[in-house]
Write a protein that holds these residues in place. Structure first.
Motif, PDB file in Angstrom:
ATOM      1  N   THR A  50      85.025 -33.547  63.329  1.00 28.91           N
ATOM      2  CA  THR A  50      84.078 -32.472  63.670  1.00 28.91           C
ATOM      3  C   THR A  50      84.839 -31.175  63.928  1.00 28.91           C
ATOM      4  OG1 THR A  50      82.637 -34.117  64.674  1.00 28.91           O
ATOM      5  CG2 THR A  50      82.174 -31.839  65.217  1.00 28.91           C
ATOM      6  N   TRP A  51      85.913 -31.281  64.703  1.00 32.81           N
ATOM      7  CA  TRP A  51      86.748 -30.101  64.980  1.00 32.81           C
ATOM      8  C   TRP A  51      87.279 -29.518  63.672  1.00 32.81           C
ATOM      9  CZ3 TRP A  51      92.013 -29.531  63.966  1.00 32.81           C
ATOM     10  CH2 TRP A  51      92.603 -28.367  64.479  1.00 32.81           C
ATOM     11  N   ALA A  52      87.773 -30.391  62.786  1.00 30.48           N
ATOM     12  CA  ALA A  52      88.418 -29.931  61.550  1.00 30.48           C
ATOM     13  C   ALA A  52      87.429 -29.217  60.621  1.00 30.48           C
ATOM     14  CB  ALA A  52      89.059 -31.111  60.829  1.00 30.48           C
ATOM     15  N   VAL A  53      86.213 -29.780  60.456  1.00 30.43           N
ATOM     16  CA  VAL A  53      85.294 -29.141  59.496  1.00 30.43           C
ATOM     17  C   VAL A  53      84.728 -27.828  60.040  1.00 30.43           C
ATOM     18  CG1 VAL A  53      84.621 -31.240  58.276  1.00 30.43           C
ATOM     19  CG2 VAL A  53      83.261 -30.464  60.200  1.00 30.43           C
ATOM     20  N   PHE A  54      84.770 -27.637  61.345  1.00 31.63           N
ATOM     21  CA  PHE A  54      84.276 -26.374  61.900  1.00 31.63           C
ATOM     22  C   PHE A  54      85.365 -25.303  61.977  1.00 31.63           C
ATOM     23  CE2 PHE A  54      80.625 -28.877  63.127  1.00 31.63           C
ATOM     24  CZ  PHE A  54      79.586 -27.958  63.038  1.00 31.63           C
ATOM     25  N   GLN A  55      86.599 -25.670  61.680  1.00 34.56           N
ATOM     26  CA  GLN A  55      87.690 -24.701  61.770  1.00 34.56           C
ATOM     27  C   GLN A  55      87.566 -23.589  60.734  1.00 34.56           C
ATOM     28  OE1 GLN A  55      90.307 -24.446  64.134  1.00 34.56           O
ATOM     29  NE2 GLN A  55      88.651 -25.690  64.964  1.00 34.56           N
ATOM     30  N   ASN A  56      87.130 -23.966  59.512  1.00 32.41           N
ATOM     31  CA  ASN A  56      87.000 -22.984  58.420  1.00 32.41           C
ATOM     32  C   ASN A  56      88.319 -22.240  58.180  1.00 32.41           C
ATOM     33  OD1 ASN A  56      85.832 -21.588  56.375  1.00 32.41           O
ATOM     34  ND2 ASN A  56      84.581 -20.242  57.654  1.00 32.41           N
ATOM     35  N   ALA A  57      89.413 -22.937  58.313  1.00 39.89           N
ATOM     36  CA  ALA A  57      90.737 -22.311  58.094  1.00 39.89           C
ATOM     37  C   ALA A  57      91.763 -23.415  57.881  1.00 39.89           C
ATOM     38  CB  ALA A  57      91.132 -21.475  59.315  1.00 39.89           C
ATOM     39  N   HIS A  58      92.864 -23.045  57.231  1.00 45.07           N
ATOM     40  CA  HIS A  58      93.993 -23.960  57.033  1.00 45.07           C
ATOM     41  C   HIS A  58      93.602 -25.244  56.302  1.00 45.07           C
ATOM     42  CE1 HIS A  58      95.936 -21.152  59.583  1.00 45.07           C
ATOM     43  NE2 HIS A  58      95.433 -21.601  60.717  1.00 45.07           N
ATOM     44  N   TYR A  59      92.720 -25.129  55.301  1.00 44.89           N
ATOM     45  CA  TYR A  59      92.323 -26.325  54.544  1.00 44.89           C
ATOM     46  C   TYR A  59      92.885 -26.322  53.127  1.00 44.89           C
ATOM     47  CZ  TYR A  59      88.630 -23.097  53.008  1.00 44.89           C
ATOM     48  OH  TYR A  59      87.951 -22.009  52.536  1.00 44.89           O
ATOM     49  N   TYR A  60      93.637 -25.260  52.778  1.00 44.43           N
ATOM     50  CA  TYR A  60      94.157 -25.196  51.414  1.00 44.43           C
ATOM     51  C   TYR A  60      95.552 -24.567  51.411  1.00 44.43           C
ATOM     52  CZ  TYR A  60      94.584 -24.061  46.474  1.00 44.43           C
ATOM     53  OH  TYR A  60      95.033 -23.972  45.183  1.00 44.43           O
ATOM     54  N   VAL A  61      96.433 -25.184  50.636  1.00 44.30           N
ATOM     55  CA  VAL A  61      97.783 -24.630  50.434  1.00 44.30           C
ATOM     56  C   VAL A  61      97.862 -24.232  48.968  1.00 44.30           C
ATOM     57  CG1 VAL A  61     100.250 -25.024  50.676  1.00 44.30           C
ATOM     58  CG2 VAL A  61      98.643 -26.299  52.124  1.00 44.30           C
ATOM     59  N   GLY A  62      97.989 -22.948  48.701  1.00 48.02           N
ATOM     60  CA  GLY A  62      97.892 -22.459  47.330  1.00 48.02           C
ATOM     61  C   GLY A  62      99.204 -21.983  46.734  1.00 48.02           C
ATOM     62  N   ALA A  63      99.052 -21.167  45.677  1.00 44.31           N
ATOM     63  CA  ALA A  63     100.208 -20.732  44.873  1.00 44.31           C
ATOM     64  C   ALA A  63     101.254 -19.974  45.689  1.00 44.31           C
ATOM     65  CB  ALA A  63      99.709 -19.874  43.718  1.00 44.31           C
ATOM     66  N   ALA A  64     100.816 -19.284  46.742  1.00 44.33           N
ATOM     67  CA  ALA A  64     101.783 -18.528  47.550  1.00 44.33           C
ATOM     68  C   ALA A  64     102.830 -19.459  48.160  1.00 44.33           C
ATOM     69  CB  ALA A  64     101.044 -17.766  48.653  1.00 44.33           C
ATOM     70  N   ALA A  65     102.431 -20.698  48.400  1.00 47.71           N
ATOM     71  CA  ALA A  65     103.375 -21.682  48.959  1.00 47.71           C
ATOM     72  C   ALA A  65     103.854 -22.650  47.870  1.00 47.71           C
ATOM     73  CB  ALA A  65     102.712 -22.460  50.087  1.00 47.71           C
ATOM     74  N   HIS A  66     103.558 -22.308  46.584  1.00 48.64           N
ATOM     75  CA  HIS A  66     103.963 -23.134  45.418  1.00 48.64           C
ATOM     76  C   HIS A  66     103.337 -24.523  45.446  1.00 48.64           C
ATOM     77  CE1 HIS A  66     106.709 -19.864  44.883  1.00 48.64           C
ATOM     78  NE2 HIS A  66     107.420 -20.189  45.960  1.00 48.64           N
ATOM     79  N   ARG A  67     102.141 -24.608  45.966  1.00 48.11           N
ATOM     80  CA  ARG A  67     101.467 -25.907  46.024  1.00 48.11           C
ATOM     81  C   ARG A  67     100.000 -25.754  45.633  1.00 48.11           C
ATOM     82  NH1 ARG A  67     105.968 -26.977  46.285  1.00 48.11           N
ATOM     83  NH2 ARG A  67     107.124 -28.304  47.738  1.00 48.11           N
ATOM     84  N   ASP A  68      99.334 -26.892  45.437  1.00 50.54           N
ATOM     85  CA  ASP A  68      97.889 -26.902  45.166  1.00 50.54           C
ATOM     86  C   ASP A  68      97.306 -28.091  45.938  1.00 50.54           C
ATOM     87  OD1 ASP A  68      95.353 -26.642  44.228  1.00 50.54           O
ATOM     88  OD2 ASP A  68      95.819 -26.911  42.107  1.00 50.54           O
ATOM     89  N   THR A  79      81.578 -22.919  48.435  1.00 53.67           N
ATOM     90  CA  THR A  79      81.001 -21.619  48.804  1.00 53.67           C
ATOM     91  C   THR A  79      81.872 -20.456  48.326  1.00 53.67           C
ATOM     92  OG1 THR A  79      82.131 -21.448  50.921  1.00 53.67           O
ATOM     93  CG2 THR A  79      80.081 -22.696  50.895  1.00 53.67           C
ATOM     94  N   ALA A  80      81.218 -19.299  48.245  1.00 52.83           N
ATOM     95  CA  ALA A  80      81.947 -18.103  47.824  1.00 52.83           C
ATOM     96  C   ALA A  80      83.026 -17.730  48.837  1.00 52.83           C
ATOM     97  CB  ALA A  80      80.971 -16.949  47.647  1.00 52.83           C
ATOM     98  N   SER A  81      82.870 -18.212  50.072  1.00 54.05           N
ATOM     99  CA  SER A  81      83.848 -17.862  51.112  1.00 54.05           C
ATOM    100  C   SER A  81      85.097 -18.741  51.061  1.00 54.05           C
ATOM    101  CB  SER A  81      83.196 -17.992  52.494  1.00 54.05           C
ATOM    102  OG  SER A  81      82.813 -19.340  52.704  1.00 54.05           O
ATOM    103  N   CYS A  82      85.133 -19.744  50.171  1.00 50.93           N
ATOM    104  CA  CYS A  82      86.322 -20.612  50.073  1.00 50.93           C
ATOM    105  C   CYS A  82      87.534 -19.758  49.706  1.00 50.93           C
ATOM    106  CB  CYS A  82      86.128 -21.664  48.987  1.00 50.93           C
ATOM    107  SG  CYS A  82      84.877 -22.880  49.370  1.00 50.93           S
ATOM    108  N   VAL A  83      88.685 -20.126  50.241  1.00 48.84           N
ATOM    109  CA  VAL A  83      89.884 -19.331  49.954  1.00 48.84           C
ATOM    110  C   VAL A  83      90.220 -19.443  48.467  1.00 48.84           C
ATOM    111  CG1 VAL A  83      90.839 -19.526  52.270  1.00 48.84           C
ATOM    112  CG2 VAL A  83      91.448 -21.219  50.551  1.00 48.84           C
ATOM    113  N   GLY A  84      90.818 -18.377  47.924  1.00 51.50           N
ATOM    114  CA  GLY A  84      91.160 -18.337  46.501  1.00 51.50           C
ATOM    115  C   GLY A  84      91.972 -19.554  46.093  1.00 51.50           C
ATOM    116  N   GLY A  85      91.612 -20.152  44.947  1.00 43.94           N
ATOM    117  CA  GLY A  85      92.321 -21.332  44.462  1.00 43.94           C
ATOM    118  C   GLY A  85      91.648 -22.619  44.870  1.00 43.94           C
ATOM    119  N   ALA A  86      91.001 -22.618  46.042  1.00 43.44           N
ATOM    120  CA  ALA A  86      90.327 -23.831  46.523  1.00 43.44           C
ATOM    121  C   ALA A  86      88.931 -23.944  45.931  1.00 43.44           C
ATOM    122  CB  ALA A  86      90.229 -23.810  48.041  1.00 43.44           C
ATOM    123  N   ARG A  87      88.371 -22.830  45.530  1.00 45.12           N
ATOM    124  CA  ARG A  87      86.981 -22.795  45.105  1.00 45.12           C
ATOM    125  C   ARG A  87      86.805 -23.397  43.704  1.00 45.12           C
ATOM    126  NH1 ARG A  87      85.542 -17.130  44.182  1.00 45.12           N
ATOM    127  NH2 ARG A  87      85.987 -16.824  46.379  1.00 45.12           N
ATOM    128  N   GLY A  88      85.760 -24.194  43.551  1.00 52.50           N
ATOM    129  CA  GLY A  88      85.475 -24.764  42.241  1.00 52.50           C
ATOM    130  C   GLY A  88      84.685 -23.791  41.383  1.00 52.50           C
TER     131      GLY A  88
END
Ligand code: FES
Length: 274
Positions: A50-68, A79-88
């Motif tokens: 419950t805590w994790a899904v309400f955080q709305n942050a730190h759920y994706y590691v993208g190209a800036a960290a050389h990961r996916d 959602t449109a608010s998903c961080v870049g790279g995480a969004r389908g």
């Protein structure tokens, strides 16, 4: 070692009360251990997830960290608010709070209606009954034949929803082999975490009682359905370990979220294996 107390006959009234203050058990073992452990772990999982899904942050590691790497609690990120790279490809513009809440229903419904979890939480949280040979914590029992528990029958449909999520998380695990700007394709600890997570979720789903019935049920003669018999023979040993797979996949999905969360928040860098 027996004590005088152990040897004293305990009055048993056949057909007596179902529960309440007069209810007793003849069991001398630690029958309370399993319900206690179940309450502890399920409560810990519910609080963390419950805590994790309400955080709305730190759920994706993208190209800036050389990961996916995406947390299983936020996939698919719709959602449109998903961080870049995480969004389908499909995304929802009107949803402004955490995208993790949107994907919660499917996996939650699948686990909540699971035959094993039903037994676990009926016994541990509702004490209905807490263990074999221990009186029910309640004076009456209406079973799952009427509302609201009759809704547990939707489990067979949640099984298919679970398969959709397994497929998406498998795609996430395959995508995690991409190490953008760090050699292109490779393997990191994060990749392994997502692969193990997807594997455990598949094993949990394939060991499902509804899955076994779907593949091998309603067959009078296996000799006339050799393919279904082969599938049924493959699923049956998994089905016998459904409880273990339920716990392993539950714990690991939380660990996978925690791993992605720690890497995304900068607590440490995801180590590359090759
Ligand atoms: S019985 Fe547990 S997932 Fe179906």
């Amino acid at each position: 070692m027996s004590t005088v107390e152990d040897l004293r006959p305990v009055p048993v009234m056949l057909g007596g009360v179902r529960g309440g203050p007069d209810a007793r058990t003849l069991r001398r073992d630690r029958w309370w251990a399993t319900p206690t452990v179940t309450v502890t772990f399920l409560t810990a999982f519910v609080v963390y997830s419950t805590w994790a899904v309400f955080q709305n942050a730190h759920y994706y590691v993208g190209a800036a960290a050389h990961r996916d790497l995406i947390s299983p609690f936020y996939s698919p990120c719709l959602t449109a608010s998903c961080v870049g790279g995480a969004r389908g490809a499909l995304f929802i513009t009107w949803w402004t709070i955490s995208p993790g809440i949107l994907v919660l229903g499917g996996p939650l419904g699948f686990r909540l209606t699971c035959y094993y979890y039903r037994k676990a939480y009926y016994r541990s949280f509702w004490r209905s009954p807490p263990a074999c040979g221990v009186a029910d914590g309640h004076g009456s029992y209406s079973g799952e034949t009427r509302f609201p528990l009759i809704l547990q029958n939707v489990h067979r449909y949640f099984f298919f929803i679970g398969l959709v999520f397994n497929t998406i998380l498998t795609i996430d695990a395959i995508m995690a082999f991409r190490l953008p700007g760090d050699g292109g394709i490779g393997l990191s600890i994060g990749t392994l975490v997502l692969v193990v997570n997807a594997t455990l979720l598949w094993l949990y789903s394939l060991s499902c009682h509804a899955c076994r019935h779907l593949c091998g049920g309603n067959v009078n003669q296996f000799s006339r359905h050799p393919l279904r018999q082969r599938i049924w023979r493959f699923l049956t040993p998994l089905n016998a370990r459904h409880m273990q797979l339920a716990w392993a996949s539950l714990v690991f999905v939380a660990l996978a979220d925690l791993y992605v969360r720690l890497v995304a928040s900068g607590a440490f860098h995801d180590p590359k294996i090759f």
